[in-house]
Design a protein around this motif. Structure first.
Motif, PDB file in Angstrom:
ATOM      1  N   ILE A  64      55.297  24.272   8.159  1.00  0.00           N
ATOM      2  CA  ILE A  64      55.249  23.734   6.797  1.00  0.00           C
ATOM      3  C   ILE A  64      55.016  22.230   6.832  1.00  0.00           C
ATOM      4  N   ILE A  65      55.728  21.546   7.729  1.00  0.00           N
ATOM      5  CA  ILE A  65      55.587  20.088   7.845  1.00  0.00           C
ATOM      6  C   ILE A  65      54.175  19.723   8.308  1.00  0.00           C
ATOM      7  N   ARG A  66      53.653  20.465   9.294  1.00  0.00           N
ATOM      8  CA  ARG A  66      52.300  20.180   9.786  1.00  0.00           C
ATOM      9  C   ARG A  66      51.254  20.417   8.693  1.00  0.00           C
ATOM     10  N   ALA A  67      51.476  21.431   7.866  1.00  0.00           N
ATOM     11  CA  ALA A  67      50.546  21.689   6.759  1.00  0.00           C
ATOM     12  C   ALA A  67      50.531  20.507   5.794  1.00  0.00           C
ATOM     13  N   ILE A  68      51.706  19.962   5.515  1.00  0.00           N
ATOM     14  CA  ILE A  68      51.791  18.802   4.618  1.00  0.00           C
ATOM     15  C   ILE A  68      51.057  17.605   5.224  1.00  0.00           C
ATOM     16  N   PHE A  69      51.292  17.362   6.531  1.00  0.00           N
ATOM     17  CA  PHE A  69      50.663  16.211   7.184  1.00  0.00           C
ATOM     18  C   PHE A  69      49.155  16.403   7.375  1.00  0.00           C
ATOM     19  N   SER A  70      48.660  17.644   7.262  1.00  0.00           N
ATOM     20  CA  SER A  70      47.234  17.883   7.438  1.00  0.00           C
ATOM     21  C   SER A  70      46.399  17.217   6.351  1.00  0.00           C
ATOM     22  N   PHE A  71      47.025  16.856   5.248  1.00  0.00           N
ATOM     23  CA  PHE A  71      46.291  16.202   4.161  1.00  0.00           C
ATOM     24  C   PHE A  71      45.805  14.807   4.548  1.00  0.00           C
ATOM     25  N   TYR A 124      40.557  19.605   3.777  1.00  0.00           N
ATOM     26  CA  TYR A 124      41.163  20.011   5.049  1.00  0.00           C
ATOM     27  C   TYR A 124      42.617  20.424   4.837  1.00  0.00           C
ATOM     28  N   GLY A 125      43.346  19.613   4.092  1.00  0.00           N
ATOM     29  CA  GLY A 125      44.753  19.909   3.837  1.00  0.00           C
ATOM     30  C   GLY A 125      44.952  21.179   3.036  1.00  0.00           C
ATOM     31  N   MET A 126      44.085  21.407   2.028  1.00  0.00           N
ATOM     32  CA  MET A 126      44.205  22.608   1.203  1.00  0.00           C
ATOM     33  C   MET A 126      43.957  23.869   2.036  1.00  0.00           C
ATOM     34  N   LYS A 127      42.927  23.827   2.890  1.00  0.00           N
ATOM     35  CA  LYS A 127      42.623  24.992   3.720  1.00  0.00           C
ATOM     36  C   LYS A 127      43.731  25.250   4.733  1.00  0.00           C
ATOM     37  N   THR A 128      44.224  24.190   5.368  1.00  0.00           N
ATOM     38  CA  THR A 128      45.297  24.351   6.350  1.00  0.00           C
ATOM     39  C   THR A 128      46.538  24.935   5.693  1.00  0.00           C
ATOM     40  N   THR A 129      46.888  24.423   4.527  1.00  0.00           N
ATOM     41  CA  THR A 129      48.068  24.900   3.806  1.00  0.00           C
ATOM     42  C   THR A 129      47.901  26.359   3.398  1.00  0.00           C
ATOM     43  N   LYS A 130      46.709  26.722   2.931  1.00  0.00           N
ATOM     44  CA  LYS A 130      46.450  28.113   2.517  1.00  0.00           C
ATOM     45  C   LYS A 130      46.625  29.076   3.687  1.00  0.00           C
ATOM     46  N   PHE A 131      45.994  28.762   4.825  1.00  0.00           N
ATOM     47  CA  PHE A 131      46.057  29.676   5.960  1.00  0.00           C
ATOM     48  C   PHE A 131      47.465  29.729   6.560  1.00  0.00           C
ATOM     49  N   THR A 132      48.155  28.599   6.556  1.00  0.00           N
ATOM     50  CA  THR A 132      49.537  28.581   7.051  1.00  0.00           C
ATOM     51  C   THR A 132      50.434  29.404   6.147  1.00  0.00           C
ATOM     52  N   PHE A 133      50.299  29.232   4.838  1.00  0.00           N
ATOM     53  CA  PHE A 133      51.123  29.959   3.866  1.00  0.00           C
ATOM     54  C   PHE A 133      50.920  31.471   4.001  1.00  0.00           C
ATOM     55  N   TYR A 134      49.642  31.912   4.069  1.00  0.00           N
ATOM     56  CA  TYR A 134      49.375  33.346   4.171  1.00  0.00           C
ATOM     57  C   TYR A 134      49.849  33.908   5.513  1.00  0.00           C
ATOM     58  N   GLY A 135      49.796  33.083   6.564  1.00  0.00           N
ATOM     59  CA  GLY A 135      50.300  33.523   7.857  1.00  0.00           C
ATOM     60  C   GLY A 135      51.802  33.773   7.816  1.00  0.00           C
ATOM     61  N   ILE A 146      48.485  14.980  17.639  1.00  0.00           N
ATOM     62  CA  ILE A 146      48.026  15.962  16.651  1.00  0.00           C
ATOM     63  C   ILE A 146      46.512  15.854  16.533  1.00  0.00           C
ATOM     64  N   ARG A 147      45.827  16.932  16.892  1.00  0.00           N
ATOM     65  CA  ARG A 147      44.360  16.919  16.897  1.00  0.00           C
ATOM     66  C   ARG A 147      43.803  17.638  15.673  1.00  0.00           C
ATOM     67  N   LYS A 148      42.746  17.076  15.145  1.00  0.00           N
ATOM     68  CA  LYS A 148      42.102  17.674  13.994  1.00  0.00           C
ATOM     69  C   LYS A 148      41.177  18.797  14.442  1.00  0.00           C
ATOM     70  N   ARG A 149      41.321  19.975  13.815  1.00  0.00           N
ATOM     71  CA  ARG A 149      40.429  21.090  14.095  1.00  0.00           C
ATOM     72  C   ARG A 149      39.130  20.932  13.314  1.00  0.00           C
ATOM     73  N   LYS A 150      38.086  21.604  13.801  1.00  0.00           N
ATOM     74  CA  LYS A 150      36.869  21.688  13.001  1.00  0.00           C
ATOM     75  C   LYS A 150      37.197  22.507  11.755  1.00  0.00           C
ATOM     76  N   ILE A 151      36.738  22.052  10.611  1.00  0.00           N
ATOM     77  CA  ILE A 151      37.125  22.692   9.350  1.00  0.00           C
ATOM     78  C   ILE A 151      36.658  24.148   9.282  1.00  0.00           C
ATOM     79  N   GLU A 152      35.545  24.468   9.981  1.00  0.00           N
ATOM     80  CA  GLU A 152      35.066  25.848   9.976  1.00  0.00           C
ATOM     81  C   GLU A 152      35.943  26.770  10.830  1.00  0.00           C
ATOM     82  N   ASN A 153      36.848  26.192  11.621  1.00  0.00           N
ATOM     83  CA  ASN A 153      37.746  27.000  12.452  1.00  0.00           C
ATOM     84  C   ASN A 153      39.165  27.094  11.898  1.00  0.00           C
ATOM     85  N   LEU A 154      39.378  26.543  10.724  1.00  0.00           N
ATOM     86  CA  LEU A 154      40.742  26.528  10.186  1.00  0.00           C
ATOM     87  C   LEU A 154      41.276  27.923   9.861  1.00  0.00           C
TER      88      LEU A 154
END
Length: 298
Positions: free
Chosen positions: A259-266, A272-283, A220-228
């Protein structure tokens, strides 16, 4: 045989000109090249005006149609020009070797049934219809394999498309805007009975060039936060593609996995976790609502 191509660009005139030069510096270059401009300003158009020739043509979309919409226009224009094979390119990712196209056309020459070949390219993957996941090849699977059948050839991987698959009706969905438009096209081509191939030996050479041999999956690779923000499109579009192909097992699996990956992004931090969860949820939400097109940017 006529070999044409197109390059998609968005507000990057300097990178575009460098890529054009590298494409025509190939040992087997395309006979002509369309520039498909998604730019929000006219800087690219002004820069291109002094470079237009019979070999370099320009089409400005007039708005940001995303890679998906620009690809549709590029494929249409190249086939209308009489191309037999079409290079699908991007403004900041030229072919990595000076003989990339030459080796890919050498691959075409060795394929038994070219009429049923959708495309060739540098890097490809297999696609698991039950899980909606890509599988990359191991180094040993690539070594010495000049002809290797794949399910998908990603963007920016010297993707060269057969006009026959385009004329048969395979086109990426313009409303995907950004993300997985190549997969959408590739699965449509496969559904029509076409096959996709890569040069495995060349793929392995590319890994060595960028010191990415000894590939290991599952990290699992971390993305640049500006690309989330891209997570929104990759989430939404993958779900639409799975639904269109009736891969319902994969659809359910991917929603749970997202959903699981969004949780683990924290584990990479609260922001980072909040942004990942937001974009995943809206997707996921926009997939459920059936909403497509350009809805988010950086």
């Amino acid at each position: 045989m006529k070999f044409n191509g197109f390059i998609i660009t968005y507000n990057r005139p300097k990178e575009l000109l460098e890529t054009i030069q590298k494409v025509f510096a190939q040992s087997y270059p395309p006979q002509s090249l369309w520039i498909i401009d998604n730019s929000s300003d006219d800087l690219t158009e002004k820069e291109m005006n002094s470079f237009l020739t019979e070999k370099i043509k320009y089409h400005r979309i007039g708005y940001n149609a995303g890679p998906a919409g620009a690809a549709v226009k590029g494929l249409e224009l190249c086939v209308a020009d009489g191309a037999d094979w079409v290079y699908w390119g991007d403004d900041d990712d030229p072919p990595p070797f000076t003989d990339t196209f030459e080796k890919l056309f050498s691959l075409i020459d060795e394929i038994d049934d070219v009429s049923k070949t959708a495309q060739v390219g540098l890097v490809g993957t297999l696609f698991n219809n039950m899980k909606g996941e890509f599988r990359r090849f191991t180094d040993s699977e690539l070594k010495g394999k000049k002809i290797l059948e794949v399910d998908s050839i990603a963007g920016n991987q010297s993707k060269i498309v057969n006009k026959m698959v385009i004329q048969s009706g395979a086109m990426p969905c313009e409303n995907l805007f950004f993300g997985f438009e190549e997969l959408d096209f590739d699965l449509k081509a496969k559904e029509l009975g076409f096959k996709s191939y890569i040069n495995g030996t060349l793929n392995f050479e590319l890994r060595k060039k960028y010191k990415k041999d000894n590939f290991k999956a599952g990290i699992i690779r971390k993305r640049k936060i500006e690309n989330l923000w891209r997570q929104y499109y990759s989430t939404r579009n993958l779900l639409f593609i799975l639904q269109r192909n009736r891969f319902y097992s994969a659809l359910n699996y991917q929603i749970l996995k997202m959903i699981i990956r969004a949780i683990f992004s924290f584990k990479f931090g609260l922001n980072y976790g909040m942004k990942t969860t937001k974009f995943t949820f809206y997707g996921i939400l926009d997939f459920i609502r059936g909403v497509k097109g350009q809805l988010l940017q950086k």
